[in-house]
Design an enzyme around this catalytic site. Structure first.
Site, PDB file in Angstrom:
ATOM      1  N   GLY A 186       0.709  -1.244   0.006  1.00 48.14           N
ATOM      2  CA  GLY A 186       0.068  -0.086  -0.067  1.00 48.14           C
ATOM      3  C   GLY A 186       0.865   1.254   0.114  1.00 48.14           C
ATOM      4  O   GLY A 186       0.214   2.503  -0.168  1.00 48.14           O
ATOM      5  N   ARG A 187       2.149   1.117   0.310  1.00 50.40           N
ATOM      6  CA  ARG A 187       2.957   2.273   0.423  1.00 50.40           C
ATOM      7  C   ARG A 187       4.594   2.018   0.006  1.00 50.40           C
ATOM      8  O   ARG A 187       5.326   2.978   0.142  1.00 50.40           O
ATOM      9  CB  ARG A 187       2.965   3.065   1.672  1.00 50.40           C
ATOM     10  CG  ARG A 187       3.234   2.075   2.828  1.00 50.40           C
ATOM     11  CD  ARG A 187       3.092   3.118   4.176  1.00 50.40           C
ATOM     12  NE  ARG A 187       3.399   2.165   5.248  1.00 50.40           N
ATOM     13  CZ  ARG A 187       3.429   2.446   6.410  1.00 50.40           C
ATOM     14  NH1 ARG A 187       3.445   3.792   6.769  1.00 50.40           N
ATOM     15  NH2 ARG A 187       3.602   1.623   7.777  1.00 50.40           N
TER      16      ARG A 187
ATOM     17  N   LYS B 252       9.938   2.636   0.868  1.00 54.92           N
ATOM     18  CA  LYS B 252       8.776   2.464   1.676  1.00 54.92           C
ATOM     19  C   LYS B 252       8.202   3.998   2.024  1.00 54.92           C
ATOM     20  O   LYS B 252       8.892   4.741   2.654  1.00 54.92           O
ATOM     21  CB  LYS B 252       9.254   1.829   2.898  1.00 54.92           C
ATOM     22  CG  LYS B 252       7.662   1.651   3.788  1.00 54.92           C
ATOM     23  CD  LYS B 252       8.026   0.594   5.087  1.00 54.92           C
ATOM     24  CE  LYS B 252       6.860   0.326   5.866  1.00 54.92           C
ATOM     25  NZ  LYS B 252       7.060  -0.359   7.039  1.00 54.92           N
TER      26      LYS B 252
ATOM     27  N   ASP C  21      -2.660   7.107   2.135  1.00 57.06           N
ATOM     28  CA  ASP C  21      -1.914   8.093   1.323  1.00 57.06           C
ATOM     29  C   ASP C  21      -0.691   7.327   0.774  1.00 57.06           C
ATOM     30  O   ASP C  21       0.011   8.066   0.008  1.00 57.06           O
ATOM     31  CB  ASP C  21      -1.678   9.446   2.242  1.00 57.06           C
ATOM     32  CG  ASP C  21      -0.939   9.232   3.366  1.00 57.06           C
ATOM     33  OD1 ASP C  21      -0.287   8.411   3.551  1.00 57.06           O
ATOM     34  OD2 ASP C  21      -0.871  10.288   4.304  1.00 57.06           O
ATOM     35  N   GLY C  22      -0.256   6.145   1.287  1.00 62.68           N
ATOM     36  CA  GLY C  22       0.933   5.464   0.605  1.00 62.68           C
ATOM     37  C   GLY C  22       2.161   6.362   1.277  1.00 62.68           C
ATOM     38  O   GLY C  22       3.176   6.022   0.651  1.00 62.68           O
TER      39      GLY C  22
ATOM     40  N   ARG D 176      14.325   0.165   1.353  1.00 62.13           N
ATOM     41  CA  ARG D 176      14.622  -1.413   2.062  1.00 62.13           C
ATOM     42  C   ARG D 176      15.137  -2.435   0.916  1.00 62.13           C
ATOM     43  O   ARG D 176      15.147  -1.960  -0.135  1.00 62.13           O
ATOM     44  CB  ARG D 176      13.277  -1.985   2.645  1.00 62.13           C
ATOM     45  CG  ARG D 176      12.473  -1.167   3.501  1.00 62.13           C
ATOM     46  CD  ARG D 176      11.390  -1.628   4.199  1.00 62.13           C
ATOM     47  NE  ARG D 176      10.438  -2.231   3.487  1.00 62.13           N
ATOM     48  CZ  ARG D 176       9.268  -3.024   3.893  1.00 62.13           C
ATOM     49  NH1 ARG D 176       9.251  -3.171   5.033  1.00 62.13           N
ATOM     50  NH2 ARG D 176       8.238  -3.515   3.022  1.00 62.13           N
TER      51      ARG D 176
ATOM     52  N   ASP E  37       0.721 -11.499   6.324  1.00 62.30           N
ATOM     53  CA  ASP E  37       1.220 -10.643   5.501  1.00 62.30           C
ATOM     54  C   ASP E  37       2.690 -10.385   5.751  1.00 62.30           C
ATOM     55  O   ASP E  37       3.425  -9.487   4.886  1.00 62.30           O
ATOM     56  CB  ASP E  37       0.367  -9.621   4.937  1.00 62.30           C
ATOM     57  CG  ASP E  37       0.095  -8.686   5.959  1.00 62.30           C
ATOM     58  OD1 ASP E  37      -0.463  -9.478   7.012  1.00 62.30           O
ATOM     59  OD2 ASP E  37       0.239  -7.565   6.117  1.00 62.30           O
ATOM     60  N   ASN E  38       3.066 -10.441   7.035  1.00 64.78           N
ATOM     61  CA  ASN E  38       4.346  -9.821   7.522  1.00 64.78           C
ATOM     62  C   ASN E  38       5.498 -10.901   7.911  1.00 64.78           C
ATOM     63  O   ASN E  38       6.335 -10.800   8.675  1.00 64.78           O
ATOM     64  CB  ASN E  38       4.192  -8.933   8.933  1.00 64.78           C
ATOM     65  CG  ASN E  38       3.469  -7.775   8.704  1.00 64.78           C
ATOM     66  OD1 ASN E  38       3.373  -7.186   7.575  1.00 64.78           O
ATOM     67  ND2 ASN E  38       2.791  -7.112   9.617  1.00 64.78           N
TER      68      ASN E  38
ATOM     69  N   ASP F   6       9.038  -5.939   7.960  1.00 69.60           N
ATOM     70  CA  ASP F   6       7.758  -4.944   8.256  1.00 69.60           C
ATOM     71  C   ASP F   6       8.010  -4.459   9.335  1.00 69.60           C
ATOM     72  O   ASP F   6       7.249  -4.966  10.411  1.00 69.60           O
ATOM     73  CB  ASP F   6       6.500  -5.594   7.924  1.00 69.60           C
ATOM     74  CG  ASP F   6       6.146  -5.735   6.471  1.00 69.60           C
ATOM     75  OD1 ASP F   6       6.984  -4.892   5.712  1.00 69.60           O
ATOM     76  OD2 ASP F   6       5.433  -6.595   5.853  1.00 69.60           O
TER      77      ASP F   6
END
Length: 655
Positions: free
Chosen positions: A217-218, A238, A250-251, A308, A407-408, A417
């Site tokens: 998402g960002r 990121k 807002d990313g 990253r 998802d992490n 993450d």
């Protein structure tokens, strides 16, 4: 976690964390996890499910019936054939790698400018992509990624900090950090020559509930490059702006969270714990609005971006999402697994049936399943073992991730993450750094090993749904998680105490004492190496080496500690290892410096005023966590009183 090792396990019916209570009886009860875990996961021979009902939307119920007994025989490998297109791709990559290796002959380090980096965008080339390139929030179907460029707005971006060791991984010339356009490139305002940016599509379980599509998402991956050693590295920004996976966000990212991720990525690497890395941190020169505590009081914070770096950012949820979408996308699961094995687990790709790697199931006449007959089963076992080893490493240094959603979870076994994380100060098994996790403490320190298994159960159910592994292979992967965690954790704790062998009773009593008296986890183990293996030491002198961490304890607690130290000294004396030799060994595994939350906050406070010196000093200290570092003692001190104010030791996911 600790109870599985230090106390009897509950009967094999339904999993719960009540096994922790005998060890930490003075603490509030640890909350129960969903009843889907194997109750005796940390035994050598454990009841295993006969069948886990597999559906991608999944919360599998475990039916306990059989007992797994392992048998491993090893011989050597031959290549597995690939289709012609895969061969062509492999040859092209190999030719690039050979050229790179030739450049590094003669022990001369390869140093490249940003324009000379050697890109190889295998993920975009080999996996299905989204035909659209817009950033409108939507469900992205039948695709593993969306090509999207950074869209963050900047105003005179500034380079805050950088990692020289990561630059070396990428063969990047150190003087590149001095380029005037470096902050523009790594804020995403200017394109990186040769890059092919995209956002990854994935799903996941969040706090135990299936959340459907999530995705980057960002975070925007700039692309993959090959270094002179043939290693593949992905670069990812990121906080670089919106993607189709941003939903209503807002990313963007703020300086506060970006400093924490940058520093902790590099601190974990120096501690010897598998992790994603961080090349650099830049400010955007713009402000971002965040409600840090979700209390209706948002404020503007400086914006920032971390670059990253990892060999892959694939996570459990990368595979889960496609399996959850039914038969049409199951082929994507298989293709994604094939890609992952080919690119990141080549030793599994090259396995052959001539290497006998098998286990007995205890069912159907003691049938034997050969893992080498199914590379997907072998891969699932390795993912489970890497995850177990990672979690054991966390427990050893007192690290709490804070948000162990699927998802992490990296399929490479990396810490990934960094949101609300924290290292233990006062030892508290129920500690969580995440304010949103406070009601249930699902992801607290003590629960991490069990959550790791729960996540492996969800991951293997994905492979089962795609018909890549069967129930027996699934069960074996979960058993291997338990066995690997047991082995790794016991080894870590044995070395932390300088013992010749694991002593369950001694370690159990120690951890109980530490929990009762809220002893500083890191400083205690560092000071423990100063105890002499001298059984004639008087009671008055026994606790002197530990006086800096055994603060304000009464007579009864003092007697408990004296009793423990006496037993500990007897164990040390029996080993016959000289004190200085043991101290050196213990200091090499018990860090003096860890990234405490209050240290991060001090660096953040200064950085938000435009002073980045403390961020850079803290990075240098954390690069040598096991060294004494004279003059840096203040970074090893107990947290001051101000460190316990809201926003320092308890953090939300807002970043």
């Amino acid at each position: 976690m600790l109870a599985h090792i230090l106390t009897p396990l509950p009967s094999p019916t339904r999993f719960s964390c009540t096994a922790f209570r005998p060890l930490f009886s003075s603490l509030p009860s640890i909350p129960q996890l969903p009843p889907t875990l194997l109750p005796a996961v940390f035994r050598r021979k454990i009841p295993i499910s006969h069948a886990i009902r597999r559906k991608p939307q999944f919360s599998p119920t475990v039916h306990l019936r059989s007992t797994v007994v392992c048998k491993v025989d090893k011989s050597f490998l031959s290549s597995v054939s690939m289709d012609s297109s895969a061969k062509d791709v492999s040859l092209s990559v190999e030719s690039v790698t050979d050229d790179l290796r030739k450049q590094s002959l003669g022990n001369e380090k390869v140093r490249l400018t940003l324009e000379d980096l050697n890109w190889d965008h295998s993920f975009v080339r080999e996996m299905p992509g989204d035909p659209r390139t817009d950033t409108i929030p939507r469900q992205v179907l039948h695709a593993c990624y969306t090509k999207v460029s950074p869209s963050v707005e900047v105003d005179n971006p500034q380079l805050v900090a950088w990692s020289e060791s990561v630059a070396e991984l990428l063969d990047l010339y150190p003087k590149e950090f001095q380029r005037p356009d470096f902050p523009l490139i790594f804020s995403g305002a200017s394109p990186l020559v040769g890059g092919l940016p995209y956002a990854q599509c994935y799903g996941g379980h969040q706090f135990g509930m299936w959340a459907g599509q999530l995705g980057d998402g960002r975070a925007i991956t700039l692309g993959e490059l090959l270094n002179s050693r043939g290693e593949r590295w992905e670069l990812q920004l990121k906080g670089a702006g919106k993607t189709p996976y941003s939903r209503f966000a807002d990313g963007l990212a703020v300086l506060r969270s970006s400093i924490r991720e940058f520093l902790c990525s590099e601190a974990m690497q120096s501690l010897g714990i598998p992790t994603t890395r961080a090349l650099c941190l830049v400010t955007t020169g713009k402000f971002v609005t965040r409600d840090m505590f979700y209390d209706g009081n948002p404020k503007e914070e400086p914006g920032a971006i971390v670059c990253r770096v990892a060999q892959s950012f694939l996570r459990f949820g990368s595979f889960q999402l496609h399996a959850s979408r039914g038969k049409e996308d199951l082929e994507i699961v298989r293709a994604l697994v094939d890609y992952t094995i080919r690119r990141h687990f080549p030793h599994i790709e090259n396995m052959s049936k001539s290497e006998s790697l098998s286990f007995k199931t205890g069912e159907d006449g003691d049938s034997v399943v050969d893992l080498t007959s199914n590379k997907y089963a072998a891969w699932s076992v390795e993912v489970a073992e890497r995850t177990a080893s990672l979690v054991a490493s966390w427990q050893g240094v007192g690290f709490t991730h804070g948000v162990l959603n699927t998802d992490n979870m990296s399929v490479l076994g990396l810490t990934i993450d960094y949101g609300p994380f924290g290292f233990l100060d006062a030892f508290d098994p129920s500690y969580t750094p995440n304010t949103t996790d406070l009601p249930g403490r699902r992801y607290c320190f003590a629960n991490q090993p069990d959550i790791g298994l729960w996540n492996i159960a969800q991951f293997t159910s994905t492979l089962s749904a795609a018909e890549l592994i069967n129930d027996k292979e699934t069960n074996y992967a979960m058993e291997r998680y338990g066995t690997k965690f047991m082995d790794e954790y016991q080894s870590i704790m044995t070395r932390k105490l300088g013992l010749p062998k694991y002593n369950k009773q001694l370690i159990g009593k120690l951890l109980n004492n530490m929990a009762v008296d809220k002893v500083d986890y890191t400083n205690f183990f560092r000071l423990l190496s100063s105890i002499k293996a001298d059984p004639s030491t008087s009671e008055d002198d026994l606790l002197v080496p530990l006086k800096a961490v055994l603060l304000d304890i009464g007579k009864e607690r003092k007697e408990a500690w004296i009793s423990w130290v006496q037993t500990y000294i007897q164990e040390l004396a029996a080993s016959g290892v000289p004190d200085e030799q043991r101290k050196a060994a213990m200091d090499s595994v018990n860090p003096k410096f860890i990234l405490r939350n209050y240290l991060c906050q001090s660096a953040i406070d200064a950085a938000e005023q435009g002073d980045y010196g403390e961020v850079r000093r803290l990075l240098k200290v954390m690069e040598r966590p096991y060294d004494e570092q004279p003059g840096m003692e203040k970074y090893a001190r107990l947290p001051p009183a101000w460190a316990y104010r809201p926003g320092v030791c308890m953090l939300s996911c807002s970043s």
